[in-house]
Design a protein around this motif. Sequence first.
Motif, PDB file in Angstrom:
ATOM      1  N   SER A   1       1.143  -6.069  -5.136  1.00 17.39           N
ATOM      2  CA  SER A   1       0.639  -5.122  -6.137  1.00 17.39           C
ATOM      3  C   SER A   1      -0.796  -4.688  -5.842  1.00 17.39           C
ATOM      4  CB  SER A   1       0.732  -5.719  -7.540  1.00 17.39           C
ATOM      5  OG  SER A   1      -0.147  -6.821  -7.656  1.00 17.39           O
ATOM      6  N   LYS A   2      -1.496  -5.432  -4.997  1.00 20.68           N
ATOM      7  CA  LYS A   2      -2.876  -5.080  -4.641  1.00 20.68           C
ATOM      8  C   LYS A   2      -2.937  -4.022  -3.537  1.00 20.68           C
ATOM      9  CE  LYS A   2      -4.837  -9.470  -6.024  1.00 20.68           C
ATOM     10  NZ  LYS A   2      -6.049  -9.254  -6.768  1.00 20.68           N
ATOM     11  N   LEU A   3      -1.813  -3.819  -2.837  1.00 16.06           N
ATOM     12  CA  LEU A   3      -1.779  -2.822  -1.768  1.00 16.06           C
ATOM     13  C   LEU A   3      -1.734  -1.432  -2.386  1.00 16.06           C
ATOM     14  CD1 LEU A   3       0.806  -4.538   0.590  1.00 16.06           C
ATOM     15  CD2 LEU A   3      -1.683  -4.576   0.759  1.00 16.06           C
ATOM     16  N   LYS A   4      -2.634  -0.578  -1.964  1.00 13.20           N
ATOM     17  CA  LYS A   4      -2.757   0.755  -2.550  1.00 13.20           C
ATOM     18  C   LYS A   4      -1.966   1.764  -1.731  1.00 13.20           C
ATOM     19  CE  LYS A   4      -7.369  -0.582  -3.996  1.00 13.20           C
ATOM     20  NZ  LYS A   4      -8.793  -0.393  -3.775  1.00 13.20           N
ATOM     21  N   PRO A   5      -1.521   2.855  -2.362  1.00 11.63           N
ATOM     22  CA  PRO A   5      -0.802   3.895  -1.614  1.00 11.63           C
ATOM     23  C   PRO A   5      -1.698   4.527  -0.549  1.00 11.63           C
ATOM     24  CG  PRO A   5      -0.814   4.363  -3.979  1.00 11.63           C
ATOM     25  CD  PRO A   5      -1.667   3.159  -3.761  1.00 11.63           C
TER      26      PRO A   5
ATOM     27  N   PRO B   1      -3.948   6.984   1.675  1.00  6.29           N
ATOM     28  CA  PRO B   1      -4.927   8.006   1.284  1.00  6.29           C
ATOM     29  C   PRO B   1      -4.515   9.373   1.825  1.00  6.29           C
ATOM     30  CG  PRO B   1      -5.708   6.875   3.210  1.00  6.29           C
ATOM     31  CD  PRO B   1      -4.413   6.205   2.817  1.00  6.29           C
TER      32      PRO B   1
ATOM     33  N   HIS C   1      -1.646   1.518   3.878  1.00  7.81           N
ATOM     34  CA  HIS C   1      -2.116   1.166   2.534  1.00  7.81           C
ATOM     35  C   HIS C   1      -3.608   1.446   2.479  1.00  7.81           C
ATOM     36  CE1 HIS C   1       1.598  -0.695   1.312  1.00  7.81           C
ATOM     37  NE2 HIS C   1       1.624  -1.384   2.437  1.00  7.81           N
ATOM     38  N   ASP C   2      -4.013   2.210   1.480  1.00  7.89           N
ATOM     39  CA  ASP C   2      -5.426   2.573   1.339  1.00  7.89           C
ATOM     40  C   ASP C   2      -6.211   1.429   0.720  1.00  7.89           C
ATOM     41  OD1 ASP C   2      -7.772   4.016   1.393  1.00  7.89           O
ATOM     42  OD2 ASP C   2      -7.309   5.156  -0.416  1.00  7.89           O
TER      43      ASP C   2
ATOM     44  N   GLY D   1      -6.795  -2.890  -0.112  1.00  4.54           N
ATOM     45  CA  GLY D   1      -6.084  -3.897  -0.877  1.00  4.54           C
ATOM     46  C   GLY D   1      -5.435  -4.987  -0.040  1.00  4.54           C
TER      47      GLY D   1
ATOM     48  N   SER E   1     -10.822   0.566   0.481  1.00  4.49           N
ATOM     49  CA  SER E   1     -10.118   1.840   0.583  1.00  4.49           C
ATOM     50  C   SER E   1     -10.905   2.776   1.508  1.00  4.49           C
ATOM     51  CB  SER E   1      -9.993   2.483  -0.796  1.00  4.49           C
ATOM     52  OG  SER E   1     -11.278   2.891  -1.255  1.00  4.49           O
TER      53      SER E   1
END
Length: 142
Positions: A19-23, A25, A49-50, A52, A62
């Motif tokens: 859940s900490k991995l961001k979509p 950029p 992953h942007d 995380g 990020s």
Amino acid sequence: QLFKDIEEWFSSKAAPMLSKLKPAPSNGDIEELRALQLPAELLAALRTHDGGLTMWEYTLMSASEIKATQVLPPLGARPIARDVEGGVLCIAPDRTVVSGDESGAGRKVADTFAVYLQSWRDALLSNKVEFMDEDSGFTAVV
């Protein structure tokens, strides 16, 4: 394959970390980082992953956070990740990976970002680290 291995390990042994991995950029953000002469492997990680992604004790920033960081003198290194105690992981001008703090003091931890990321993947797959919990993160298994 490297990112797939890490995500699969997280999925089976450290699900809260997913859940900490961001979509990813925008392409514009990646192009701005490319202009900063950052390694292709770092750009690939950010394209996946942007930020995380936790690697050892550091969490990848990020693309926008990396762009906003200042190069740390005297190392001339750009921070790319932070730990919970305020330490930073940086890419030095010679593309080595160094750990340090905001004062610029640091030490080399890997020859390249690719080597650093590969060592993290290898440690996960060989069970040399264990997920504690979302707050504590990971610990080395002796």
